[in-house]
Design a protein around this motif. Sequence first.
Motif, PDB file in Angstrom:
ATOM      1  N   GLY A 166       0.793  -0.896   0.176  1.00 32.87           N
ATOM      2  CA  GLY A 166      -0.109  -0.132  -0.008  1.00 32.87           C
ATOM      3  C   GLY A 166       0.791   1.298  -0.294  1.00 32.87           C
ATOM      4  N   VAL A 167      -0.139   2.452  -0.268  1.00 35.97           N
ATOM      5  CA  VAL A 167       0.963   4.038  -0.035  1.00 35.97           C
ATOM      6  C   VAL A 167       1.972   4.119   1.133  1.00 35.97           C
ATOM      7  CG1 VAL A 167       0.719   6.112  -0.950  1.00 35.97           C
ATOM      8  CG2 VAL A 167      -0.365   4.333  -2.198  1.00 35.97           C
ATOM      9  N   PRO A 168       0.712   3.972   1.940  1.00 35.97           N
ATOM     10  CA  PRO A 168       1.574   4.763   3.550  1.00 35.97           C
ATOM     11  C   PRO A 168       2.907   3.669   3.908  1.00 35.97           C
ATOM     12  CG  PRO A 168      -1.111   4.648   3.769  1.00 35.97           C
ATOM     13  CD  PRO A 168      -0.505   3.472   2.560  1.00 35.97           C
ATOM     14  N   ALA A 169       2.782   2.878   3.458  1.00 35.48           N
ATOM     15  CA  ALA A 169       4.394   1.883   3.672  1.00 35.48           C
ATOM     16  C   ALA A 169       5.586   2.301   2.954  1.00 35.48           C
ATOM     17  CB  ALA A 169       4.248   1.258   3.660  1.00 35.48           C
ATOM     18  N   PHE A 170       4.392   2.944   1.359  1.00 36.71           N
ATOM     19  CA  PHE A 170       5.881   3.080   0.567  1.00 36.71           C
ATOM     20  C   PHE A 170       6.400   3.991   0.741  1.00 36.71           C
ATOM     21  CE2 PHE A 170       6.329   4.911  -3.981  1.00 36.71           C
ATOM     22  CZ  PHE A 170       7.598   4.119  -4.250  1.00 36.71           C
ATOM     23  N   ILE A 171       5.469   5.642   1.380  1.00 35.92           N
ATOM     24  CA  ILE A 171       5.813   6.689   0.754  1.00 35.92           C
ATOM     25  C   ILE A 171       6.385   6.759   2.647  1.00 35.92           C
ATOM     26  CG2 ILE A 171       4.753   8.838   2.289  1.00 35.92           C
ATOM     27  CD1 ILE A 171       4.950   7.894  -0.771  1.00 35.92           C
ATOM     28  N   ASP A 172       6.545   6.130   3.632  1.00 38.06           N
ATOM     29  CA  ASP A 172       7.398   5.797   4.859  1.00 38.06           C
ATOM     30  C   ASP A 172       8.218   5.642   4.402  1.00 38.06           C
ATOM     31  OD1 ASP A 172       5.403   6.611   6.957  1.00 38.06           O
ATOM     32  OD2 ASP A 172       4.590   4.865   7.453  1.00 38.06           O
ATOM     33  N   GLY A 173       8.756   4.425   3.496  1.00 37.24           N
ATOM     34  CA  GLY A 173      10.131   4.082   2.489  1.00 37.24           C
ATOM     35  C   GLY A 173      10.961   5.212   1.921  1.00 37.24           C
ATOM     36  N   LEU A 174       9.553   6.155   1.287  1.00 31.12           N
ATOM     37  CA  LEU A 174      10.396   6.932   0.073  1.00 31.12           C
ATOM     38  C   LEU A 174      10.992   8.167   0.738  1.00 31.12           C
ATOM     39  CD1 LEU A 174      10.602   7.513  -2.680  1.00 31.12           C
ATOM     40  CD2 LEU A 174       8.311   8.358  -2.674  1.00 31.12           C
ATOM     41  N   ILE A 175      10.060   8.951   1.616  1.00 34.49           N
ATOM     42  CA  ILE A 175      10.451  10.751   1.719  1.00 34.49           C
ATOM     43  C   ILE A 175      11.518  10.486   2.537  1.00 34.49           C
ATOM     44  CG2 ILE A 175       9.393  12.704   3.217  1.00 34.49           C
ATOM     45  CD1 ILE A 175       8.167  11.728   0.840  1.00 34.49           C
TER      46      ILE A 175
END
Length: 286
Positions: A166-175
Amino acid sequence: MGKEDALKVDSIAQRKVLLNNGLELAYYDSHPHDGGAADDITEVVVLLHGYCGSSAYWEQIVEELEQTVRILAPDARGHGRSSAPDEEVYTMEKYADDVAELLIKLNVHNAVLLGHSLGGYITLAFAEKYSKKLSAFGLIHSTALPDGEAAKDNRDKAVAALEQHGVPAFIDGLIPKLFAPANLEALQGEVERGKEIGYGTSLRGSVATAKGMKAREDRKHVIEQSELPVLLVAGANDKVIPLESAFAAANAQTTKVQLDSAGHMGMVEQPKALIAAIRSFVSAKQ
């Protein structure tokens, strides 16, 4: 735009327009023309945000910039408050068409187009197809080069991670990877704000955009053959777009700006320096 209000949402877009392709495009307009008195500000600067961002990426710089120019900052399809079309791939050309129609609907015939990261890829696609609508353009932490094989593999991994977690887990790693390592502690609030903005990206939009970035063309020629002024802004500590990639193409009217203390997020890592760079570029080309 009130800063306190901006911090409560994942976008600063306060308006929406329905495009002919069915897309509901949200955008920020610093000087909306609603049939009232004519505004003295005629120069239009369009700011295009990066992947899994929104118009809120620009919230630290628009207040100063809009004192002298009209700022338009759309939420790209699938991002922020814009809708997410049911398409497998959001190509850079489709994104460029969205921006072109927005300008038509707002009766803007000439603009300076500046794009951050993904927004830079869109800017190049726009400059290739709609150069007559531009007085200048620029890339901020972006590149005219296409994805190499390793980068294409990373796009596939991103799609897999998004679909699986999902998006939230991906964002937590990306930002955090977008900031210069030395800035992570001091700019912890900005990192968390980047995550908040990213959480507003739709799953469909994030996946379709990753596929579109993977498929994008080499557009060095767009810069090299352009007769327009070009601004290239790069972060000395950018782990996503290194300096050599950011400055890979130039023409006779290219201005190169290096932000020594920035990674991939100059608009929040060094906002004053970026404001100065944009102001100088826009005033010089007039």
